[in-house]
Design an enzyme around this catalytic site. Structure first.
Site, mmCIF file in Angstrom:
data_model
loop_
_atom_site.group_PDB
_atom_site.id
_atom_site.type_symbol
_atom_site.label_atom_id
_atom_site.label_comp_id
_atom_site.label_asym_id
_atom_site.label_seq_id
_atom_site.Cartn_x
_atom_site.Cartn_y
_atom_site.Cartn_z
ATOM 1 N N SER A 166 0.834 -1.193 -0.036
ATOM 2 C CA SER A 166 -0.071 -0.083 -0.060
ATOM 3 C C SER A 166 0.719 1.234 0.061
ATOM 4 O O SER A 166 0.481 2.189 -0.545
ATOM 5 C CB SER A 166 -0.876 -0.006 1.085
ATOM 6 O OG SER A 166 -0.122 -0.066 2.440
ATOM 7 N N HIS A 175 -5.618 -3.566 -2.065
ATOM 8 C CA HIS A 175 -5.373 -2.496 -3.049
ATOM 9 C C HIS A 175 -5.232 -2.894 -4.607
ATOM 10 O O HIS A 175 -5.114 -1.955 -5.513
ATOM 11 C CB HIS A 175 -4.072 -1.453 -2.656
ATOM 12 C CG HIS A 175 -4.045 -0.914 -1.513
ATOM 13 N ND1 HIS A 175 -4.535 0.669 -1.577
ATOM 14 C CD2 HIS A 175 -4.078 -1.182 0.025
ATOM 15 C CE1 HIS A 175 -4.531 1.178 -0.561
ATOM 16 N NE2 HIS A 175 -4.146 0.167 0.328
ATOM 17 N N LYS A 235 -12.392 0.271 -0.897
ATOM 18 C CA LYS A 235 -11.411 1.035 -1.878
ATOM 19 C C LYS A 235 -11.870 1.195 -3.152
ATOM 20 O O LYS A 235 -12.699 1.971 -3.410
ATOM 21 C CB LYS A 235 -9.856 0.521 -1.658
ATOM 22 C CG LYS A 235 -9.176 0.578 -0.350
ATOM 23 C CD LYS A 235 -7.925 -0.168 -0.275
ATOM 24 C CE LYS A 235 -7.262 0.208 1.224
ATOM 25 N NZ LYS A 235 -7.733 -0.189 2.238
#
Length: 406
Positions: free
Chosen positions: A195, A229, A258
Site C-alpha cells: 500500500s 489495493h 477501496k
C-alpha cells in the site's frame, strides 16, 4: 475514579509520539464535495479551510465508484427496504439476502467456490489468520506486509514465524528449504499490492516455490494474499494481483472499501474452508456485518467493475498513472515504476517530505507524507493515489506545481 492517573500516562505517551514524529494529530474533516467541472475532477472542502477547494490525491477510491449514481441508488433503495442497520450479528438474525447474494457474486468474480463478508478487510485478515495457524505451523511473511497481517500473526501467537526481505524470493525459497519436515504446516502470507509503494508481490513465483516444497510438509503450504489495493485497481479486468501475475492463492482477501467504493471486507476460497471460518472466526461471529444497503451498493459496484464500463475506468486510471509517472521523471522526482495507481514520490528526506506536503496543501492538493520513523531513514515518501475521478487536467496541474517546488 482513577481516570486522572491514566490520562496523565496517556498524555505522556502522546508527547513521546509527537517527539518521535509519528503523532497523527488533527484529522482533516471533509465537509463537502464539489462536482467535476471545466475539465477538472471533483474538489473537496475541509473544515476550517475557508471554503478552499482541494484536489484529493490521498484516497483509495481508485474507480470513483463511491460517487457513481448506480451505486448510490442501489444503497438508497436497499436502505429504504431494509433500514439502516443489520440489527444483529449474522448467526442470530443479521443475515440478509443482500449479504448472501454479494458473497456468491464475489466468489464467482474470483473463480472460487465460496465467499464470506467481514466488517472490514482488516477484520478479515485478523479474523482468519489465527484459524489457519496451529502449534505445528510456520508462518512466513513479507517484511513490508500491512499492519493487519502483522497483528493477525501476533493474535495467532505462532510457535514459529519468519520474515523475508521485501519481495526476496531467494530468501523465501531458503526458508521453505531449511524448514522441511520441521513443521507440519506452513502459511505464506503477503500483500498483493503493497500500500505504501504500489509494487506487487510476485504471486506466480511464490506459488511455484510453494508447489516445489509442499510435499515436505505433512499439512502442506497455504498461501494467503490480502489484495485490498489490488482488486478493482490492478489486472486487465480488475481482478487484482492474481490476474496480473497469472497465479492463484489458496485464500484471497480483499476490501469493498477501496476500488469498489463502499465498506467492508471479504475472503474467498473453497466451500469447506469458508464454512470453517464462519464457525470459528470471532471477527465474523461476534461483529455485526456490513449493512444490507452497503451490500447492495457493493453489488452494484462489482457489477460495474465486471462490465465494459469497468474496463474503461481501469484503463483511465492506468493512463493517468502512466502520465503522472512520466511527468515526475521529466521533472526529476523519483518514483517506483509499475501500473498501479499508487504513485509514491520518493523524497528520501524527512524535512523535505514534510515541507512538500505543506507546499501541496497550500496549493489545494491533499497528499500524505510518510516520514522517519514510520519508514526507515532514506525511504521518506509522499504517497499519491490516482483515481478514475481525476482528469488529465488534474494531473497536469499537479505536475506544474511540483515542478515549481524547491
Amino acid at each position: 475514579m482513577s481516570l486522572q492517573y491514566i490520562e496523565l500516562n496517556f498524555t505522556e505517551q502522546l508527547s513521546v509520539l509527537q517527539q518521535r514524529g509519528v503523532l497523527k494529530g488533527k484529522e482533516q474533516i471533509i465537509t463537502g464535495i464539489e462536482p467535476a467541472h471545466n475539465g477538472f475532477g471533483p474538489r473537496y472542502t475541509l473544515a476550517d479551510a475557508g471554503g478552499r477547494l482541494f484536489l484529493r490525491l490521498n484516497a483509495n477510491g481508485y474507480l470513483g465508484l463511491a460517487l457513481h449514481p448506480q451505486v448510490i441508488d442501489a444503497e438508497k433503495a436497499a436502505a429504504e427496504l431494509f433500514g439502516c442497520g443489520p440489527g444483529a450479528v449474522r448467526f442470530i438474525s443479521g443475515t440478509y439476502a443482500m449479504h448472501t447474494e454479494l458473497e456468491a457474486a464475489l466468489a464467482e468474480f474470483h473463480g472460487r467456490e465460496a465467499g464470506m463478508l467481514f466488517s472490514s478487510a482488516y477484520a478479515a485478515v485478523t479474523g482468519i489468520l489465527p484459524q489457519l495457524i496451529s502449534r505445528d505451523t510456520l508462518v512466513i511473511s513479507d517484511s513490508l506486509n500491512h499492519n493487519c497481517i502483522i497483528n493477525g500473526i501476533r493474535l495467532a501467537q505462532p510457535t514459529a514465524k519468519a520474515i523475508y526481505p521485501h519481495l526476496d524470493m531467494d530468501e523465501l525459497a531458503n526458508l521453505l528449504h531449511t524448514n522441511q519436515r520441521v513443521y507440519q504446516r506452513v502459511v505464506v502470507v503477503t500483500d498483493g499490492i503493497f500500500s505504501m509503494r504500489g509494487d506487487h508481490a510476485p504471486l506466480d513465483a511464490i506459488a511455484a516455490l510453494c508447489r516445489k516444497y509442499e510435499s515436505s510438509y505433512k499439512e502442506g503450504i497455504i498461501t494467503v494474499v490480502d489484495d485490498s489495493h489490488g482488486v478493482g485497481a490492478f489486472g486487465k479486468t480488475g481482478r487484482g494481483t492474481e490476474e496480473y501475475t497469472g497465479a492463484r492463492a489458496d485464500l484471497y482477501i480483499a476490501t469493498l472499501g477501496k476500488a469498489l467504493g463502499v465498506n467492508g471486507g471479504y475472503a474467498v476460497s473453497s466451500k469447506k474452508v469458508i464454512d470453517f471460518f464462519r464457525e470459528t472466526s470471532p471477527f465474523y461471529i461476534y461483529s455485526n456485518p456490513i449493512t444490507p444497503a452497503e451490500a447492495a451498493a457493493a453489488m452494484a459496484a462489482l457489477s460495474i467493475l465486471n462490465s465494459d464500463e469497468g474496463i474503461t475506468l481501469l484503463e483511465k486510471t492506468r493512463t493517468l498513472s502512466a502520465r503522472l509517472r512520466q511527468g515526475l521523471a521529466d521533472i526529476g522526482i523519483e518514483t517506483i515504476s509499475g501500473e498501479h495507481p499508487i504513485v509514491p514520490l520518493l523524497v528520501r528526506d524527512t524535512q523535505k517530505t514534510a515541507a512538500m506536503v505543506d507546499y501541496l496543501f497550500e496549493r489545494n492538493v491533499l497528499a500524505t507524507g510518510l516520514n522517519y520513523p514510520v519508514v526507515p531513514k532514506g525511504e521518506e515518501e509522499i504517497r499519491l493515489q490516482v483515481t478514475a475521478s481525476h482528469t488529465a487536467k488534474d494531473i497536469e496541474y499537479l505536475l506544474r506545481i511540483l515542478a515549481d517546488f524547491s
